[in-house]
Design a protein around this motif. Structure first.
Motif, PDB file in Angstrom:
ATOM      1  N   HIS A   1      26.317  59.709  61.185  1.00 32.44           N
ATOM      2  CA  HIS A   1      27.374  59.832  60.213  1.00 32.44           C
ATOM      3  C   HIS A   1      26.722  60.338  58.829  1.00 32.44           C
ATOM      4  N   GLY A   2      27.498  60.510  57.834  1.00 33.05           N
ATOM      5  CA  GLY A   2      27.018  60.699  56.672  1.00 33.05           C
ATOM      6  C   GLY A   2      27.390  59.370  55.929  1.00 33.05           C
ATOM      7  N   ASP A   3      26.483  58.983  54.814  1.00 39.27           N
ATOM      8  CA  ASP A   3      27.176  57.641  54.005  1.00 39.27           C
ATOM      9  C   ASP A   3      26.626  57.742  52.602  1.00 39.27           C
ATOM     10  N   ILE A   4      27.160  57.130  51.766  1.00 41.86           N
ATOM     11  CA  ILE A   4      27.088  57.003  50.339  1.00 41.86           C
ATOM     12  C   ILE A   4      26.599  55.734  50.147  1.00 41.86           C
ATOM     13  N   ARG A   5      25.470  55.355  49.772  1.00 42.67           N
ATOM     14  CA  ARG A   5      24.813  54.007  49.507  1.00 42.67           C
ATOM     15  C   ARG A   5      24.487  53.971  48.147  1.00 42.67           C
ATOM     16  N   GLY A   6      24.885  52.799  47.570  1.00 40.57           N
ATOM     17  CA  GLY A   6      24.686  52.228  45.997  1.00 40.57           C
ATOM     18  C   GLY A   6      23.531  51.169  46.421  1.00 40.57           C
ATOM     19  N   SER A   7      23.373  50.508  45.115  1.00 43.02           N
ATOM     20  CA  SER A   7      22.790  49.294  45.102  1.00 43.02           C
ATOM     21  C   SER A   7      23.363  48.022  45.712  1.00 43.02           C
ATOM     22  N   TRP A   8      24.658  48.122  45.890  1.00 44.27           N
ATOM     23  CA  TRP A   8      25.286  46.996  46.611  1.00 44.27           C
ATOM     24  C   TRP A   8      26.411  47.644  47.548  1.00 44.27           C
ATOM     25  N   SER A   9      26.791  48.730  47.393  1.00 49.10           N
ATOM     26  CA  SER A   9      28.073  49.556  48.052  1.00 49.10           C
ATOM     27  C   SER A   9      27.460  50.507  49.382  1.00 49.10           C
ATOM     28  N   LEU A  10      28.350  50.555  50.220  1.00 50.28           N
ATOM     29  CA  LEU A  10      28.053  51.518  51.256  1.00 50.28           C
ATOM     30  C   LEU A  10      29.316  51.831  52.011  1.00 50.28           C
ATOM     31  N   ASN A  11      29.446  53.170  52.045  1.00 47.59           N
ATOM     32  CA  ASN A  11      30.737  53.751  52.812  1.00 47.59           C
ATOM     33  C   ASN A  11      30.355  54.833  53.583  1.00 47.59           C
ATOM     34  N   ASN A  12      30.724  54.734  54.774  1.00 45.03           N
ATOM     35  CA  ASN A  12      30.405  55.643  56.075  1.00 45.03           C
ATOM     36  C   ASN A  12      31.283  56.910  56.100  1.00 45.03           C
ATOM     37  N   PHE A  13      31.086  57.940  56.460  1.00 46.39           N
ATOM     38  CA  PHE A  13      31.748  59.034  56.729  1.00 46.39           C
ATOM     39  C   PHE A  13      31.332  59.821  57.820  1.00 46.39           C
ATOM     40  N   SER A  14      32.340  59.645  59.073  1.00 44.62           N
ATOM     41  CA  SER A  14      32.047  60.331  60.294  1.00 44.62           C
ATOM     42  C   SER A  14      32.275  61.717  60.428  1.00 44.62           C
ATOM     43  N   ALA A  15      33.247  62.565  59.726  1.00 44.78           N
ATOM     44  CA  ALA A  15      33.548  63.698  60.039  1.00 44.78           C
ATOM     45  C   ALA A  15      32.328  64.675  59.457  1.00 44.78           C
ATOM     46  N   VAL A  16      31.312  64.634  60.125  1.00 43.95           N
ATOM     47  CA  VAL A  16      30.073  65.462  59.664  1.00 43.95           C
ATOM     48  C   VAL A  16      29.934  66.943  60.479  1.00 43.95           C
ATOM     49  N   HIS A  17      29.911  67.871  59.590  1.00 46.81           N
ATOM     50  CA  HIS A  17      29.465  69.224  60.224  1.00 46.81           C
ATOM     51  C   HIS A  17      28.229  69.491  59.864  1.00 46.81           C
TER      52      HIS A  17
ATOM     53  N   LEU B   1      22.667  55.660  40.622  1.00 51.34           N
ATOM     54  CA  LEU B   1      22.246  54.588  41.544  1.00 51.34           C
ATOM     55  C   LEU B   1      22.561  55.066  43.110  1.00 51.34           C
ATOM     56  N   LEU B   2      23.374  56.162  43.438  1.00 49.96           N
ATOM     57  CA  LEU B   2      24.071  56.550  44.630  1.00 49.96           C
ATOM     58  C   LEU B   2      23.063  57.535  45.487  1.00 49.96           C
ATOM     59  N   LYS B   3      23.070  57.252  46.627  1.00 46.43           N
ATOM     60  CA  LYS B   3      22.287  58.151  47.714  1.00 46.43           C
ATOM     61  C   LYS B   3      23.125  58.618  48.589  1.00 46.43           C
ATOM     62  N   VAL B   4      22.782  59.788  48.775  1.00 47.29           N
ATOM     63  CA  VAL B   4      23.673  60.623  50.152  1.00 47.29           C
ATOM     64  C   VAL B   4      22.546  60.431  51.276  1.00 47.29           C
ATOM     65  N   ARG B   5      23.146  59.954  52.386  1.00 51.09           N
ATOM     66  CA  ARG B   5      22.334  59.864  53.431  1.00 51.09           C
ATOM     67  C   ARG B   5      22.813  60.218  54.680  1.00 51.09           C
ATOM     68  N   LEU B   6      22.033  60.557  55.754  1.00 49.91           N
ATOM     69  CA  LEU B   6      22.524  61.052  57.107  1.00 49.91           C
ATOM     70  C   LEU B   6      21.787  60.017  57.992  1.00 49.91           C
ATOM     71  N   SER B   7      22.767  59.298  58.556  1.00 48.77           N
ATOM     72  CA  SER B   7      22.109  58.103  59.248  1.00 48.77           C
ATOM     73  C   SER B   7      22.741  57.989  60.865  1.00 48.77           C
ATOM     74  N   VAL B   8      21.992  57.181  61.756  1.00 52.63           N
ATOM     75  CA  VAL B   8      22.385  56.932  62.929  1.00 52.63           C
ATOM     76  C   VAL B   8      23.663  55.821  63.114  1.00 52.63           C
ATOM     77  N   ARG B   9      24.518  56.019  63.487  1.00 54.11           N
ATOM     78  CA  ARG B   9      25.521  54.916  63.707  1.00 54.11           C
ATOM     79  C   ARG B   9      24.948  53.973  64.534  1.00 54.11           C
ATOM     80  N   SER B  10      25.168  52.633  64.230  1.00 57.09           N
ATOM     81  CA  SER B  10      24.685  51.364  64.905  1.00 57.09           C
ATOM     82  C   SER B  10      25.485  51.034  65.987  1.00 57.09           C
ATOM     83  N   THR B  11      24.911  51.092  67.352  1.00 56.13           N
ATOM     84  CA  THR B  11      25.618  50.385  68.331  1.00 56.13           C
ATOM     85  C   THR B  11      24.890  49.845  69.149  1.00 56.13           C
ATOM     86  N   THR B  12      25.239  49.156  70.425  1.00 54.27           N
ATOM     87  CA  THR B  12      24.192  48.517  71.279  1.00 54.27           C
ATOM     88  C   THR B  12      23.251  49.317  71.955  1.00 54.27           C
ATOM     89  N   GLY B  13      23.722  50.891  72.121  1.00 61.35           N
ATOM     90  CA  GLY B  13      23.054  51.573  72.613  1.00 61.35           C
ATOM     91  C   GLY B  13      21.759  52.355  71.750  1.00 61.35           C
TER      92      GLY B  13
END
Length: 1173
Positions: free
Chosen positions: A645-661, A712-724
């Motif tokens: 997923h994509g996400d927007i990460r700040g110094s204290w905030s985090l918002n995930n966005f799953s609809a990635v192309h 202060l905001l970063k744009v990231r591509l990350s792996v979604r955390s699951t047990t897998g």
């Protein structure tokens, strides 16, 4: 895309289908032209088998649209179909399509055909001028371009450099070595249906031979001649090489019940191949016949559409609703080409954008049932017979037989009212398609907890629930208005669905809900199909299906948002909330308050923008070296296909966005600073190229300005955390970040304005719920739309209510004076209201329990409210129990609603002279009953469906002679109470119903009515006293059920047309009667298609009086009831105990069970000689 973004691990190419072929017109009347959509179509087995299954007398138009995201699949399909058309010898076609290695002659034919296709396909216009265009089309120019590219690759592969050819050969070798010879594949065995267990060892030997030689040859000479690599297996989405799935088996598309069921000796792998080739030859002959017809208007049309299944559906729906050929969506992940429908096919032509039949393959396993419904349901034609098929091969829960009921995340009946679509067997309580072989295999393999058994084939047929009512169908009485839900209740219901879909994002909830199935749950934890965009699209579909007006929908969504905001049980929802709100706004479903402010802050990336919209699209360029590093980590840790997923990460905030192309290439900024735009140049080599990965996702604009300072905001591509993905943390850290860039980095991050999807509004209508063409009684007044009342938990439907406004002056006067209304149930979905001798047929959107009705009388306001509970599933009273076997239709195009159609002439005969017929047939027909029904039988409880099943069982086993005695072919249904007999069946043949994995009795029905008996009296006595007629006792309520079932069994196999004088049409009623010694059938089919009867000299005189019929078993529905013996009911073979803690099977033969090791040891001396090691 409306489903989650998986990072592609090892890609597998599926050149050959993984289930046996089915007839796609099995629920369509023979008079009706059929437009058919195949999503994830795979190879053309279903198309060929459907054309083969059509009666040779049929001249109706079949229009197929075949969608697949793999261009090589579609390229192979057209190659195959053109080879058939050009009358290439069938053995050569077989080699080209199914063999991975070819002999020189087959290879030469393949190359020549590909060169011909390349010559015909430089453009869509050129293809339309080709001889194949009369029946083979493409939906987009992009599709044809990609197909032509593959044909060029096939034609030129032999001319590649030795280095590239050697690389391909190594890839072939690697694919072959990956195939583990120790496994026992069951894909082709499944194609044997009730003889699956018998087919397992033979099918396993055959597929192992295939993966040893790359051919289906058994003779060493033939194998040695096939040394040339088949280029159609060498190219796929991964490029050049060989990524064919290790389970690929050329036998799987074909049917083997007849082979194993009629063999008089041991079946060998060579026999399987011979049988498959014979069936393939029949398909080819049928296809050649229909494409050679002189009637060009009725030629079948097969269109090919290269795209992701959901993207193709959204494109077709956009054209259907707006007329737009392009909606701006990419064809699939990792591709930037946008879908644009061919104008000659769609705007100027007659290509369909709504369909009578939608077949979805096993896409449920890959993208989820809700995503399938969201994409496909809007494309269903409003026709009475329209049908959607879903199927799954995988299961993740504890019990595969029950997992289907959990896939909707809500009660099936409630969801059916939301979507106007319901599983047919949910209402019927039976199915004519058998999956008892799947159940037996599943239970057998599930005994060994160490086996990673993950397959269970489940096919589900979906239709509008209102279409089950024969009376409404024949009287044009379907309601025009959808049901109405209370806004607060609907908002609560939708939130509960949302909660059920996403609650396992929280680790604690995941562990708690899967504690009894933890290993399987962990293995499948990356198989998450839904994201917030998926749910926004689901809400949009619900609104469209219910046609909710704007003000009412706002109240629905306000309730939903209130509950979503107040919920504290889903901690992970807080980082996904803005993703939800963004897509609610983008899809024009709902706009939260803080999106409605006039302007955002012109700071950061927006400081030069003219207008700041509520949404922005983030485009992040991820360096190729970061992707290589990530893939190396995946290989080291063994994590296959994690979610990203994509996400927007700040110094204290985090918002995930799953609809990635995502796509490989480079972004080139264009446009002005106040109106930024970009152009994308894709990497032609894709994953194997050198360009960076470009990902994009939609975010709320305010998130880039109002939460934290933009720098202060970063744009990231990350792996979604699951047990897998737990193994990744050691390598990638707790955030599982693949790459990040500062929001203000204009080289790596682009920010663009994002527009909303066009909006559709619905306004409430005051018109009557019924069509003006209806022939239902409407003497009292106007009926309003049906209102739905949910229970206190807002989960189940408590009642359905509708109001009848009294308009007739005489009735107003009588009603005001105290006339007492009377009401009865006339059909599954209809109540009949009577006031002062005047009749009103009151229609509901779903089968109801009419016996529990309530009336509310408003004498001053002049209306009556009718309130009834919903009937469903089938165990509830009334509802479809009033007519469990409806025949529906429009005009003369009649068909059974829940009994699939058959072309009897296409079904192979069952040879009753073979040895050990009883070994498989008795268990098969004996598997009709559920555990509940077996208990009813033991307790001698009356149940009409149970009695009908018992009678069918008696007919089949006695006709086959598998339970003692000789084969009997004439059966008289004799009422136990009156000893009267009014129905006789002549069973001329037993046949294999191949694609439904069961058998069918091909026969004729003779009604012994008062009018009929004088016509046959001179010879009927000979039959009665000949000893060849078997009396079958029928019990309480069963004869009435047979009167309803017989018309359905007749309609399913008719080759004749109903006439203008048809009694069904004149009386608008099927059956015509349920009374003893009366005929439930119309006379249209009497004396027709009686060749089977004429084969028996003693039966010939009955030919003018009988109607052809196709009897088949009626099976219990495994996701609703336990089929076969309940595993918890097993007892120890020694002490008859229930187990400590459970009964375990013998590990060698699995045929005896013990409660403990002590009992097993005690029994070993007795059991040892019998145990099959």
């Amino acid at each position: 895309m409306s489903h989650t973004f998986f990072w592609p691990g090892k890609y597998y190419f599926y050149p050959i289908g993984n289930t046996s072929a089915v007839c796609l017109t099995r629920d369509i009347p023979p008079e009706e032209r059929a437009s058919i959509l195949l999503l994830g179509c795979g190879d053309p087995r279903h198309v060929l088998y459907t054309i083969f299954s059509e009666s040779e007398l049929s001249i109706r138009k079949l229009d197929f649209t075949c969608v697949d995201s793999e261009p090589a699949v579609l390229a192979r399909n057209i190659l195959l179909l053109t080879l058939i058309t050009d009358k290439v010898p069938t053995p050569t076609i077989w080699n080209i399509f199914y063999h991975m290695f070819l002999d020189a002659q087959s290879h030469s034919v393949l190359v020549a055909q590909c060169k011909k296709l390349v010559e015909f396909s430089p453009s869509s216009a050129a293809w339309r001028a080709s001889p194949y265009s009369a029946y083979l089309r493409t939906s987009t120019e992009y599709t044809l371009t990609e197909l032509r590219r593959h044909w060029s690759l096939y034609a030129s592969m032999a001319e590649l450099s030795p280095r590239r050819l050697e690389s391909i050969r190594r890839a072939y070798g690697q694919a072959f070595s990956e195939r583990n010879s120790k496994t026992r594949p069951m894909t082709s065995a499944r194609s044997a249906g009730p003889l699956t267990i018998h087919a397992v060892p033979v099918g396993a030997d055959q597929v192992l031979n295939y993966w040893k030689t790359g051919t289906t040859f058994s003779q060493p000479k033939d194998v040695s001649s096939a040394k040339l690599m088949n280029p159609t297996f060498a190219y796929s989405l991964t490029g050049e090489g060989c990524t064919v799935h290790y389970g690929t088996d050329p036998m799987t598309p074909f049917h083997f019940a007849a082979l194993f069921g009629t063999s008089k000796g041991t079946v060998s792998p060579k026999d399987m191949v011979r049988s498959a080739k014979a069936e393939f030859s029949d398909w080819c002959s049928a296809f050649q016949r229909v494409v050679s017809m002189s009637d060009a208007a009725n030629l079948p049309c097969i269109r090919f559409f290269l795209a992701d299944a959901t993207a193709a559906c959204h494109a077709l729906n956009s054209f259907r609703t707006t007329g737009s050929l392009a909606m701006g969506a990419p064809v699939a992940q990792f591709r930037t080409d946008l879908i644009r429908l061919d104008s000659e096919e769609y705007a100027a032509g007659c290509a369909p954008s709504s369909f009578h039949v939608i077949e979805t393959s096993n896409l449920i396993d890959h993208i989820g049932l809700l995503n399938i419904l969201v994409a496909a349901v809007p494309l269903l034609s409003p026709s009475l017979s329209s049908v959607l098929y879903t199927e799954s091969l995988l299961f993740n829960g504890e019990d595969a037989t029950k997992e289907f009921a959990e896939l909707l995340y809500a009660d099936i009946g409630t969801m059916a009212l939301l979507l106007n679509l319901c599983p047919v067997d949910y209402l019927s309580g039976f199915t004519t398609r058998s999956n008892t072989h799947e159940i037996m295999v599943h239970k057998f393999l599930s005994k060994d907890d160490d086996k990673a058994h993950t397959q269970f084939h489940q096919v589900t047929t979906w239709k509008s629930p209102i279409s089950c009512d024969s009376v409404l169908a024949l009287h044009e009485g379907r309601p025009l208005s959808p049901p109405v839900f209370d806004a607060g209740q609907l908002g609560t219901l939708l939130f509960d669905v949302y909660h059920a879909v996403f609650e396992q994002e929280d680790a604690m909830t995941f562990w708690r809900q899967n504690q009894h199935n933890l290993l399987r749950a962990m293995r499948s934890s990356n198989m998450i199909h839904y994201m917030r965009e998926s749910f926004a699209l689901f809400l949009k579909l619900v609104r469209e299906r219910l046609r909710v007006a704007s003000d009412q929908w706002c109240r629905v969504m306000e309730r939903f948002i209130d509950l979503e905001g107040a919920d504290e049980t889903m901690p992970m929802n807080t980082v996904n909330r803005n993703d939800l709100y963004a897509h609610l706004h983008r899809q024009n479903v709902y706009t939260v308050d803080y999106y409605k402010k006039a302007d955002g802050q012109k700071i950061g990336r927006f400081n030069s923008w003219d207008i700041i919209p509520p949404l922005a699209r983030i485009i992040l360029t991820v360096p190729r070296e970061k992707i290589r590093s990530f893939e190396a980590t995946l290989e080291q840790t063994g994590v296959g296909t994690p979610l990203l997923h994509g996400d927007i990460r700040g110094s204290w905030s985090l918002n995930n966005f799953s609809a990635v192309h995502a796509a490989y290439g480079r972004v080139i900024p264009i446009g002005a600073k106040g109106d930024p735009r970009v152009r994308f140049e894709g990497d032609p080599d894709g994953r194997n190229g050198s360009h960076d990965l470009v990902v994009s996702f939609v975010v709320p604009s305010m998130l880039l300005t109002d939460i934290e300072p933009p720098h202060l905001l970063k744009v990231r591509l990350s792996v979604r955390s699951t047990t897998g993905t737990t193994p990744l943390h050691a390598k990638m850290g707790m955030d599982l970040e693949i790459y990040s860039a500062n929001l203000m980095d204009e080289r790596q991050v682009q920010v663009l304005p994002e527009r909303q999807v066009p909006r559709t509004d619905f306004e409430a209508t005051a018109e009557s719920i019924l069509s003006p063409n209806t022939t239902l009684s409407t003497q009292i007044g106007k009926q309003d739309a049906v209102s739905i009342e949910l229970d206190e938990q807002c989960e189940l439907v408590s009642s359905l209510m509708t109001r009848v406004d009294i308009e007739d002056a005489d009735i107003v006067r009588e009603f005001g004076a105290g006339a007492v209304p009377q009401i009865t149930q006339a059909s599954p979905c209809m109540m009949r209201l009577t006031v002062a001798g005047h009749v009103q047929d009151v229609v509901f959107s779903f089968p109801v329990i009419g016996s529990q009705n309530k009336l509310r009388l408003a004498r001053k306001s002049r209306y009556i409210e009718v309130i009834v509970p919903m009937a469903g599933p089938f165990l509830k009273p009334d509802g479809m129990k009033l007519n469990p076997f409806p025949v529906i239709g429009e005009g003369k195009a009649l068909l059974p609603w829940n009994v699939h159609r058959l072309s009897l002439a296409r079904l192979p005969l069952l040879d009753l002279k073979v040895r050990k017929l009883d070994v498989w047939l008795n268990p098969h027909v004996g598997s009709m009953l559920s555990s509940r029904e077996r208990k009813l039988r033991k307790k001698h409880k009356a149940d009409a469906l149970l009695f009908v099943k018992d009678t069918l069982h008696a007919i089949f086993v006695r006709a086959c002679g598998t339970q003692g005695g000789s084969s009997m072919r004439v059966f008289a249904l004799r009422d136990e109470t009156t000893n009267n007999c009014d129905t006789v069946f002549f069973i001329s043949d037993l046949r294999f119903d191949l694609h439904s994995h069961t058998i069918v009795g091909d026969g004729y029905v003779l009604p012994l009515t008062h009018a009929m008996l004088p016509k046959i009296s001179s010879f009927f006595g000979q039959l009665v006293h000949s000893g060849t007629m078997e009396n079958v006792r029928v019990f309480d309520g069963e004869m009435e059920a047979w009167k309803q079932l017989i018309p359905a069994f007749v309609e399913r196999c008719r080759t004749w047309e109903h006439t203008d004088n048809c009694e069904y049409l004149a009386r608008q009623e099927v059956p015509l009667t349920q009374e003893m010694e009366s005929d439930p059938l119309c006379s249209c089919g009497r004396g027709k298609d009686v060749d089977g009867l004429l084969k028996v000299p003693e039966w010939r005189r009955y030919a003018p009086f009988v109607t052809r019929i196709a009897l088949s078993p009626l099976f219990a529905v495994s996701y609703l009831e336990t089929v076969g013996r309940d595993p918890s009911a097993h007892k120890c073979s020694v002490c008859r105990g229930k187990g400590k803690p459970k009964v375990m099977a013998c590990s060698k033969c699995h045929k005896v069970r013990y409660c403990s090791v002590a009992c097993q040891k005690k029994d070993w001396p007795r059991h040892k000689p019998k145990c099959k090691a």
